[in-house]
Design an enzyme around this catalytic site. Sequence first.
Site, short mmCIF file in Angstrom:
data_model
loop_
_atom_site.label_atom_id
_atom_site.label_comp_id
_atom_site.label_asym_id
_atom_site.label_seq_id
_atom_site.Cartn_x
_atom_site.Cartn_y
_atom_site.Cartn_z
N VAL A 356 46.72 22.72 46.04
CA VAL A 356 45.87 23.49 46.83
C VAL A 356 46.07 24.84 47.00
O VAL A 356 45.45 25.90 47.15
CB VAL A 356 45.88 22.90 48.39
CG1 VAL A 356 44.88 23.75 49.28
CG2 VAL A 356 45.34 21.34 48.15
N GLU A 361 41.46 30.10 46.29
CA GLU A 361 40.09 29.82 47.32
C GLU A 361 39.26 30.97 47.50
O GLU A 361 38.07 30.99 47.52
CB GLU A 361 40.47 29.23 48.55
CG GLU A 361 41.36 28.06 48.71
CD GLU A 361 42.86 28.45 48.72
OE1 GLU A 361 43.69 27.84 49.63
OE2 GLU A 361 43.54 28.99 47.73
N ASP A 403 12.55 51.02 25.22
CA ASP A 403 10.97 51.35 24.85
C ASP A 403 11.05 52.76 25.24
O ASP A 403 11.85 53.58 25.74
CB ASP A 403 10.14 50.52 25.91
CG ASP A 403 8.62 50.83 25.47
OD1 ASP A 403 8.45 51.19 24.28
OD2 ASP A 403 7.87 51.06 26.18
N GLU A 474 -7.40 65.15 26.93
CA GLU A 474 -8.19 65.74 28.02
C GLU A 474 -7.51 65.59 29.70
O GLU A 474 -7.66 66.68 30.23
CB GLU A 474 -9.59 65.11 28.39
CG GLU A 474 -10.35 65.37 26.79
CD GLU A 474 -11.82 64.90 26.94
OE1 GLU A 474 -12.09 64.19 27.90
OE2 GLU A 474 -12.66 65.38 26.18
N GLY A 642 6.47 51.54 19.78
CA GLY A 642 5.31 51.29 18.78
C GLY A 642 4.73 52.31 18.40
O GLY A 642 3.76 52.48 17.46
N ASN A 811 46.40 32.06 52.42
CA ASN A 811 45.88 31.69 51.40
C ASN A 811 44.30 31.51 51.38
O ASN A 811 43.64 31.72 50.59
CB ASN A 811 46.46 29.98 51.02
CG ASN A 811 46.63 30.10 49.51
OD1 ASN A 811 47.19 31.12 49.10
ND2 ASN A 811 46.35 29.22 48.88
#
Length: 1045
Positions: A356, A361, A403, A474, A642, A811
């Site tokens: 333990v 922990e 992109d 435009e 693209g 602990n």
Amino acid sequence: MTPRENQENDPLLGEEPRGDNHFKFTPEELGKLIDPKSPDLLREYGGTEGIVKSLRVDPAIGISSDEGLDTENPKSKPFQARREYYGRNILPEVKPRSLLSLIWEAYQDKILILLSIAALVSLAVGIHEDYSSRHPEGEPRIGWVDGTAIIVAVAAVVLTNAINDYQKEKQFRKLNAKKEDRVVKLIRSGNEQQISVHEINVGDILFLEPGDIVPVDGIFLSGHNIVCDESSATGESDPIKKGELEKNLDPFILSGSKVLDGNGKCVVIAVGPNSFFGKTMMALRDDESEDTPLQIKLDLLAEQIAKLGVSVALIMLITLVIKYFVTAAISDNFPDGEEIASHMISIVIQAITIVVVAVPEGLPMAVTLSLAYATTKMLKDNNLVRVLSACETMGNATAVCSDKTGTLTQNRMTVVKGLIGFKKFDDEGKTDEWKKSVASSTYDVLVQGIVLNSTAYEDKDENGNIDFVGSKTECALLIFTKSFGVDYKEIRAAIKPVKVYPFASERKTMTTVIKLSSAGPSHGKAPATGDYRVHVKGASEIVLGHCTHYVDAEGKVQELDNNIRQQYKLEIVEFTTKALRTICLAYRDITTHEFNKLGDDPPLDELILLGLVGIQDPLRPSVKESVEAFRKAGVFVRMITGDNIVTARAIAQDAGILTKGGISMEGPEFRKLTPKELDETVPRLQVLARSSPTDKTKVVKWLKNNGDVVAVTGDGTNDGPALKLADVGFSMGIAGTEVAKEASSIILMDDNFSSIVKALKWGRAVNDSVRKFLQFQLTVNITAVVLSFTSAVMSDESESILTAVQLLWVNLIMDTLAALALATEPPTDELLNRRPTSKNASLINYRIWKMIIGQSIFQIAINLSLLHLGPSIFHLSDSKEDLAVLRTLVFNTFVFLQVFNEINCLRIDDSLNVFKNVFNNHTFIIVQLVVIIGQFVIVEFGGVAFGTVRLNWYQWLVTVLIGFLSLPVGLCIRLIPNACIPESILNEDHKPIISQSKMRFESAIEEIKTENKIISALKGNLVNKEKKPRKFNEFIRRPFHKKTG
């Protein structure tokens, strides 16, 4: 015959098909037309006419409003057969994950499961001990506390993770909530109708108007000057003109695209999940998720710790059993069976306690707190983290595939350069200076031409903001005039065009004729009332060719001689090399007689040149700095777009993405590469233009397969698959489409590329926080395990010097508080000064191990020395009371060793200044104070529960000073030279396939080779073609001159 009667008798109008005679084309066959666009397939299907016929619709009338409706059946609904076959324009709802499912998902963690097992065993043994006959009378029954506390800690971690995920999902749904149901205009039963987008059917005849976001896929039927922006769907930044297939125009209307200009109609061929937009959205609903690099390392660590803990426990068990029987054998009275059984149970409990204690922990709590804190703070830095693990994954990112349109650039065409009235400006920020220097008459004519010779206008965009709608060129010109405070509506209200020649691709110009009053500006050529002015704009080389005069710096009209024409041509070349869209602006005044003679072709003769403007989709603010920050941090940035190669290269060079030795290429060329060529190309690939979504996915897959941690940024529908595939996907919160947001793991709320750098810093801070905590936690655990083991073996009663409750404080509570302290350190720019950590690098590197082992040895030695020398140092006797004081001294020293070692753990490198930035971390200081106050309360008032007694001031001072020794010892450990350690162990950086420096070196070598080839060719040319050598200056002047005659 009425349209309705005609429709009822016409077999094309979509009545219920008889028998098994369904529609000619299936949804899948129609889908092949759009993804990818296939004009050849459309011709094979019989063109637009064949599609309309197959869908049983008359383009002039539309489908019947009550198609398939059975008046005798009250449950009958119109379009039932059509919708059953082609579907509805609604995407299936995504079932939100419940809190319980998120809790279960959060619990699927190896460390948490290991902790749960240890807690249950500890709880069972503790309860057994509390109620066994061996439990001392008067002692509190607290054996259950340790196991219960661990269970509470596990529950806290699981709930924190689950609730955090739940809130992020809720926040995302709120951010991406559907806007109010919008209506569209279409034709049904010969009448124009407005209906909800969700009610559109395949076969409907849909109207297209400027500003519309197309909700379905369609084929163009008829219209005038339809121009669509498909940048969010395909990444193509240039507007696409739509028209009939027979005229070699693009007839495909994509769902998700925006109508910029013109009016027209299209026939709907795909709706809902079958449309381009719908397919992309549905593809993103795959819930398969990969473990993050940190998760993989933590799982591996959990296994190693479990094995180590069990090994130590077994050694302790065997040692104590042997010790017990050896001691019993040499004693006078050998114990009976009941006493042996009782001791064996006690030894087993000691062994279980070791397991333990060995399990960290606080580790899951540290990771959770660090991620929760980082994601909360990242929201303030405009990063909405949808997937918690994406935060730490970003810290190890080695490649960013971005992109261009809308990510690196603003997706807003802007006038960035100009030469107007022979006055130049080189930056959009210098337009005010240009306005002050240019002649007022030139400025007036320019503004008049831009405002009136345009079809763009202001309207609300899809987000409800006022913006210009129409052609991007435009819009850019109108924004240019608006920056000077011009109200375009006022000018348009005062002057109405009398004749307009719309933009035509054949002549690449737009022309507008207006009637002038005597007050109209004219550069000294004041026309008589009734005269007209022709305003022309268009492709620079075309308009310049029609100009015979130009306006000079004083605002006067001069003849356009060859010298001035050449200057303008050089400017056009300069603009073009910088990938600017160059627009030429000109005008001409004509008489009434000339106006009356105008025909179908615009008057483009004898134009007066006003000047040129260069239009570009500019970089977002701070993009250059962000790219440089990524390069410094060892992250390779690639642009995948693209757009065309010329524009992509120019933007990439401007942003600092395309560097010497880097490769830029187009998608079609990239697709032809063999696997071997891919291996040679992708490491150097910096720009991929004209790419398809498949290309981006291909690059991401290759990078991931070759060990890269890949972040992908994008805002369009076309970016969805790559965003989903990437380790971390970033979408834009403002300009991003619903598809992009759904696919991403982090949403950039401000659409700023520089926010990704902040995400990188936070990711690295999270990873460092986990490592800092491990350095602290494992030191505590190793010391506690060895101390418990040694003291138990050396003790006559086989008892550890630290009680179970003391270990609980050290602990659990201290670890949780340490997690809070070390997990909430804000990131610094220093994090960007190192390369990414390799995916294969251990979570605990050599430097961390060096500190853990060094501190553990020191702490164990101090505690064991104190255990044996303490009585003489503090003048203690062998009485029960003084033994309790000794145990308290050991406990107090142990805790203060951890308190000061926690300061040590603020650095995980060999840096000597552990106090750097410590005062900026307020949480750390508060936690340290809480721990010190808590320890004081436990020692002074803990009493029976914690097995402590009060200490005097001298004992307090000595134990605190011994604890302080952790700091100088840490300094000494850092000073231990690393000369004997192999570089492969010391260096945990990600090693790219090719470094930037190597790319630059190879590029320089190639340039030298090229120059040598040119020189060799020139020398050969000189020897072969000249009877005698020319003079050097003559050769330089005319190197390629061929002899004639």
